[in-house]
Write an enzyme that holds these catalytic residues in place. Structure first.
Site, PDB file in Angstrom:
ATOM      1  N   LYS A  59      30.925  36.225  44.146  1.00  0.00           N
ATOM      2  CA  LYS A  59      31.519  37.411  43.672  1.00  0.00           C
ATOM      3  C   LYS A  59      30.824  38.516  43.518  1.00  0.00           C
ATOM      4  O   LYS A  59      29.804  38.582  42.986  1.00  0.00           O
ATOM      5  CB  LYS A  59      33.057  36.944  42.807  1.00  0.00           C
ATOM      6  CG  LYS A  59      33.716  35.803  43.107  1.00  0.00           C
ATOM      7  CD  LYS A  59      34.743  35.962  41.821  1.00  0.00           C
ATOM      8  CE  LYS A  59      35.981  36.494  42.224  1.00  0.00           C
ATOM      9  NZ  LYS A  59      36.933  35.942  41.411  1.00  0.00           N
ATOM     10  N   GLY A 114      39.422  44.889  46.688  1.00  0.00           N
ATOM     11  CA  GLY A 114      40.738  44.706  47.203  1.00  0.00           C
ATOM     12  C   GLY A 114      39.985  42.871  48.463  1.00  0.00           C
ATOM     13  O   GLY A 114      40.362  43.341  49.269  1.00  0.00           O
ATOM     14  N   LEU A 165      38.409  27.549  42.594  1.00  0.00           N
ATOM     15  CA  LEU A 165      40.101  26.893  41.918  1.00  0.00           C
ATOM     16  C   LEU A 165      40.142  26.531  44.061  1.00  0.00           C
ATOM     17  O   LEU A 165      40.480  27.515  44.562  1.00  0.00           O
ATOM     18  CB  LEU A 165      40.540  27.505  41.492  1.00  0.00           C
ATOM     19  CG  LEU A 165      40.017  27.879  40.094  1.00  0.00           C
ATOM     20  CD1 LEU A 165      40.863  28.478  39.094  1.00  0.00           C
ATOM     21  CD2 LEU A 165      39.681  26.190  39.568  1.00  0.00           C
ATOM     22  N   HIS A 196      48.150  32.110  41.721  1.00  0.00           N
ATOM     23  CA  HIS A 196      47.523  34.173  41.190  1.00  0.00           C
ATOM     24  C   HIS A 196      49.138  34.001  40.334  1.00  0.00           C
ATOM     25  O   HIS A 196      49.703  35.008  40.652  1.00  0.00           O
ATOM     26  CB  HIS A 196      47.646  34.794  42.162  1.00  0.00           C
ATOM     27  CG  HIS A 196      47.091  35.965  41.809  1.00  0.00           C
ATOM     28  ND1 HIS A 196      45.928  36.619  41.775  1.00  0.00           N
ATOM     29  CD2 HIS A 196      48.194  36.906  40.992  1.00  0.00           C
ATOM     30  CE1 HIS A 196      46.385  38.099  41.599  1.00  0.00           C
ATOM     31  NE2 HIS A 196      46.989  38.488  40.932  1.00  0.00           N
ATOM     32  N   GLU A 230      40.641  39.400  36.583  1.00  0.00           N
ATOM     33  CA  GLU A 230      39.702  40.850  36.674  1.00  0.00           C
ATOM     34  C   GLU A 230      41.056  41.225  35.962  1.00  0.00           C
ATOM     35  O   GLU A 230      42.629  41.151  35.929  1.00  0.00           O
ATOM     36  CB  GLU A 230      40.034  40.950  37.985  1.00  0.00           C
ATOM     37  CG  GLU A 230      41.015  41.612  39.091  1.00  0.00           C
ATOM     38  CD  GLU A 230      40.173  42.268  39.902  1.00  0.00           C
ATOM     39  OE1 GLU A 230      39.994  42.635  40.429  1.00  0.00           O
ATOM     40  OE2 GLU A 230      41.479  41.888  40.754  1.00  0.00           O
ATOM     41  N   ARG A 288      46.028  49.638  35.182  1.00  0.00           N
ATOM     42  CA  ARG A 288      47.106  51.016  36.445  1.00  0.00           C
ATOM     43  C   ARG A 288      47.776  50.408  36.203  1.00  0.00           C
ATOM     44  O   ARG A 288      47.957  49.438  36.499  1.00  0.00           O
ATOM     45  CB  ARG A 288      46.272  51.560  37.570  1.00  0.00           C
ATOM     46  CG  ARG A 288      45.661  50.329  38.263  1.00  0.00           C
ATOM     47  CD  ARG A 288      45.828  50.799  40.337  1.00  0.00           C
ATOM     48  NE  ARG A 288      45.754  49.506  40.009  1.00  0.00           N
ATOM     49  CZ  ARG A 288      45.908  48.610  40.906  1.00  0.00           C
ATOM     50  NH1 ARG A 288      47.132  48.130  40.261  1.00  0.00           N
ATOM     51  NH2 ARG A 288      45.451  47.469  41.160  1.00  0.00           N
ATOM     52  N   ARG A 296      56.931  42.960  49.865  1.00  0.00           N
ATOM     53  CA  ARG A 296      56.445  44.165  50.277  1.00  0.00           C
ATOM     54  C   ARG A 296      56.773  44.648  52.282  1.00  0.00           C
ATOM     55  O   ARG A 296      56.274  43.619  53.081  1.00  0.00           O
ATOM     56  CB  ARG A 296      55.093  44.293  50.181  1.00  0.00           C
ATOM     57  CG  ARG A 296      55.052  44.612  49.024  1.00  0.00           C
ATOM     58  CD  ARG A 296      53.068  44.585  48.709  1.00  0.00           C
ATOM     59  NE  ARG A 296      52.805  44.075  47.248  1.00  0.00           N
ATOM     60  CZ  ARG A 296      51.240  44.414  47.011  1.00  0.00           C
ATOM     61  NH1 ARG A 296      50.769  45.084  48.096  1.00  0.00           N
ATOM     62  NH2 ARG A 296      50.900  44.284  45.451  1.00  0.00           N
TER      63      ARG A 296
HETATM   64  P1  ADP Z   1      39.762  41.535  43.862  1.00  0.00           P
HETATM   65  O1  ADP Z   1      39.279  42.614  43.143  1.00  0.00           O
HETATM   66  O2  ADP Z   1      38.911  41.790  45.076  1.00  0.00           O
HETATM   67  O3  ADP Z   1      41.048  41.430  44.445  1.00  0.00           O
HETATM   68  P2  ADP Z   1      40.145  38.841  42.447  1.00  0.00           P
HETATM   69  O4  ADP Z   1      38.634  38.815  41.347  1.00  0.00           O
HETATM   70  O5  ADP Z   1      41.107  39.769  41.614  1.00  0.00           O
HETATM   71  O6  ADP Z   1      39.131  40.015  43.764  1.00  0.00           O
HETATM   72  O7  ADP Z   1      40.360  37.571  43.847  1.00  0.00           O
HETATM   73  C1  ADP Z   1      40.923  38.172  44.472  1.00  0.00           C
HETATM   74  C2  ADP Z   1      41.217  36.771  45.340  1.00  0.00           C
HETATM   75  O8  ADP Z   1      40.387  35.666  45.180  1.00  0.00           O
HETATM   76  C3  ADP Z   1      42.204  36.520  44.030  1.00  0.00           C
HETATM   77  O9  ADP Z   1      43.991  36.434  44.490  1.00  0.00           O
HETATM   78  C4  ADP Z   1      41.756  34.425  44.660  1.00  0.00           C
HETATM   79  O10 ADP Z   1      42.757  34.336  45.746  1.00  0.00           O
HETATM   80  C5  ADP Z   1      41.130  34.874  45.310  1.00  0.00           C
HETATM   81  N1  ADP Z   1      39.609  34.243  43.986  1.00  0.00           N
HETATM   82  C6  ADP Z   1      39.033  35.371  43.374  1.00  0.00           C
HETATM   83  N2  ADP Z   1      38.712  34.225  42.493  1.00  0.00           N
HETATM   84  C7  ADP Z   1      38.344  32.525  42.669  1.00  0.00           C
HETATM   85  C8  ADP Z   1      37.515  30.917  42.251  1.00  0.00           C
HETATM   86  N3  ADP Z   1      37.420  31.269  41.651  1.00  0.00           N
HETATM   87  N4  ADP Z   1      38.331  30.688  42.975  1.00  0.00           N
HETATM   88  C9  ADP Z   1      39.613  30.382  43.715  1.00  0.00           C
HETATM   89  N5  ADP Z   1      40.084  31.804  44.197  1.00  0.00           N
HETATM   90  C10 ADP Z   1      39.720  32.782  44.026  1.00  0.00           C
END
Ligand code: ADP
Length: 447
Positions: free
Chosen positions: A158, A164, A203, A208, A287, A291, A337
């Site tokens: 990541k 987003g 995972l 979520h 994360e 806001r 939505r």
């Molecule tokens: P963003 O800030 O781009 O939304 P996030 O870290 O919130 O990024 O991750 C967005 C989505 O990506 C999560 O809701 C999930 O669907 C997937 N995701 C993120 N990290 C993982 C992980 N470690 N394992 C599986 N899916 C993940």
């Protein structure tokens, strides 16, 4: 309390914030682009200032124009809504330098949570459970392989600056990892101007789950329970509910308590959302959003508390109106939505809404800035409204949702309403039995 609040946003959220200001007896100023001159919130505000042409960078993201609008109108605070400048630390700092209150946390807190590596490190320090993975950025292939072997494949790479749903790559084996690391780094560099990436365990079937928190800036933190936002398409939330059908009371109290304590320790001020993936009874921090979220109304429905009122109170120094023991959860709420998009291909469908009729009755809330005859401009995101339904339990909520969807009429453009009419009749959805991949699989089968 503030005399006058400037709302630096558009669409349904601008109207949402405007309503809260009116209830609190606060004067309102809205800023808008030339494309939004006919918007409902512009008509309802006490004052409006046109700040530029349609592209967001020339209007809704133009900090200097917004600060100038505050000075011309004498606004003493700014509500940023979500998106646009809501998580822009520089904007918060500039407003502070002009003695204008940013209705949100400090620039420093926004900065920490905006950097995913820093956010994860902070979460860990505050006792929040995180996804196993690298302790910071990874640059060397050798190190990446060592960490991946330790936590086990599959892994996800990541971008620290990502957002987003962009800047993520899954690797299922060591061979995948080499390519994934390379591509993730160059894509992150190109997209965000920062090529720092990190690794964590991927995972396979998580949900979520996010916790709504609030800090008063004076060392107190509370939580307003969780929301389940597992129904996503391309990492975009489509349907959200509170409480999560997957958690029991013990898990709810545990994760809520952890988050509230962390917010207190951080000295955080205002609304925040701590997001987790949840699998096999374990929570993993991904994360924090600093806001108000699009899906905040489901929390309002089950707690009866207006979260925008609370944001305004905290920012003005009046503190929260509730203590943790005053926050009770009643029944179940679901939000759909409604986007101006083709319900199968999800391509945007801007144009004129020839007829708009919203459902009503007990437990129904529609947050939308559109109306019959409204022309949707093609420049912004496609959310045109949110249907929020509340019932004494999930079964009643689903019954009410089905009927509300039948009543909803939006003519002249395509919307995602037909998708929700399908989902509400699906057995997995009725049972609350879905993970973050469920919707994509369902849509692939329908094709
Ligand atoms: P963003 O800030 O781009 O939304 P996030 O870290 O919130 O990024 O991750 C967005 C989505 O990506 C999560 O809701 C999930 O669907 C997937 N995701 C993120 N990290 C993982 C992980 N470690 N394992 C599986 N899916 C993940």
């Amino acid at each position: 309390m503030f005399q006058k609040i400037l709302i630096a946003n558009r669409g349904e959220i601008a109207l949402r914030v405007l309503r809260a200001c009116k209830e609190l007896g606060i004067q309102t100023v809205v800023v808008h682009s030339t494309a939004d001159a006919d918007a409902m919130h512009v008509r309802l505000a006490d004052e409006s200032v046109c700040i530029g042409p349609p592209p967001s960078r020339d209007s809704y993201l133009n900090i200097h124009q917004i600060v100038a609008a505050c000075e011309i109108t004498g606004a003493d605070a700014v509500h940023p809504g979500y998106g646009f400048l809501s998580e822009n630390a520089k904007f918060a700092d500039i407003l502070a330098a002009h003695n204008i209150t940013f209705i949100g946390p400090s620039g420093d807190h926004i900065r920490i949570m905006g950097d995913k590596i820093e956010a994860k490190r902070t979460a860990k320090r505050l006792g929040i459970p995180v996804v196993p993975g690298s302790d910071g950025a990874v640059t060397e292939e050798k190190e990446a392989k060592r960490i991946a072997a330790e936590i086990g494949y599959p892994v996800i790479i990541k971008a620290s600056a990502g957002g987003g749903g962009r800047g993520m790559k899954v690797a299922r084996s060591e061979v995948d990892l080499e390519v994934a690391l390379q591509t993730a780094r160059s894509e992150a560099g190109a997209a965000f101007g920062d090529d720092a990436v990190y690794i964590e365990k991927y995972l396979q079937k998580p949900r979520h789950i996010e916790v709504q928190v609030f800090g008063d800036g004076a060392g107190h933190g509370v939580h307003f329970g969780e929301r389940d936002c597992s129904l996503q398409r391309r990492h975009q939330k489509v349907w959200e509910e509170a409480p999560s059908p997957a958690l029991n009371a013990e898990e709810r109290a545990y994760i809520g308590g952890v988050c509230a304590r962390a917010i207190a320790d951080l000295g955080y001020s205002g609304a925040g959302t701590i997001e987790f993936l949840y699998e096999n009874g374990e929570f993993y921090f991904i994360e924090m959003n600093t806001r108000l979220q699009v899906e905040h109304p489901v929390t309002e429905a089950i707690t009866g508390i207006d979260l925008v009122h609370e944001q305004i109170r905290v920012a003005s120094g009046a503190g929260l109106s509730v203590r943790q023991e005053d926050i009770r959860f009643l029944g179940h709420a679901i939000e759909c939505r409604i986007n101006a998009e083709d319900p199968r291909t999800f391509t945007p469908s801007p144009g004129t809404i020839t007829h708009f009729h919203t459902p009503g009755g007990l437990g129904i809330r529609v947050d939308s800035g559109v109306y019959s005859g409204y022309k949707i401009p093609p420049y912004y995101d496609s959310l045109i409204g949110k249907l929020i339904v509340h019932g004494r339990n999930r079964v009643e909520c689903m019954m009410r949702l089905r009927r509300a969807l039948d009543e909803f009429v939006v003519d002249g453009i395509k919307t995602t309403l037909p998708l929700f009419r399908d989902l509400v009749g699906n057995a997995d959805i009725a049972n609350g039995d879905y993970d973050i991949h469920w919707l994509e699989k369902y849509l692939a089968k329908e094709d």
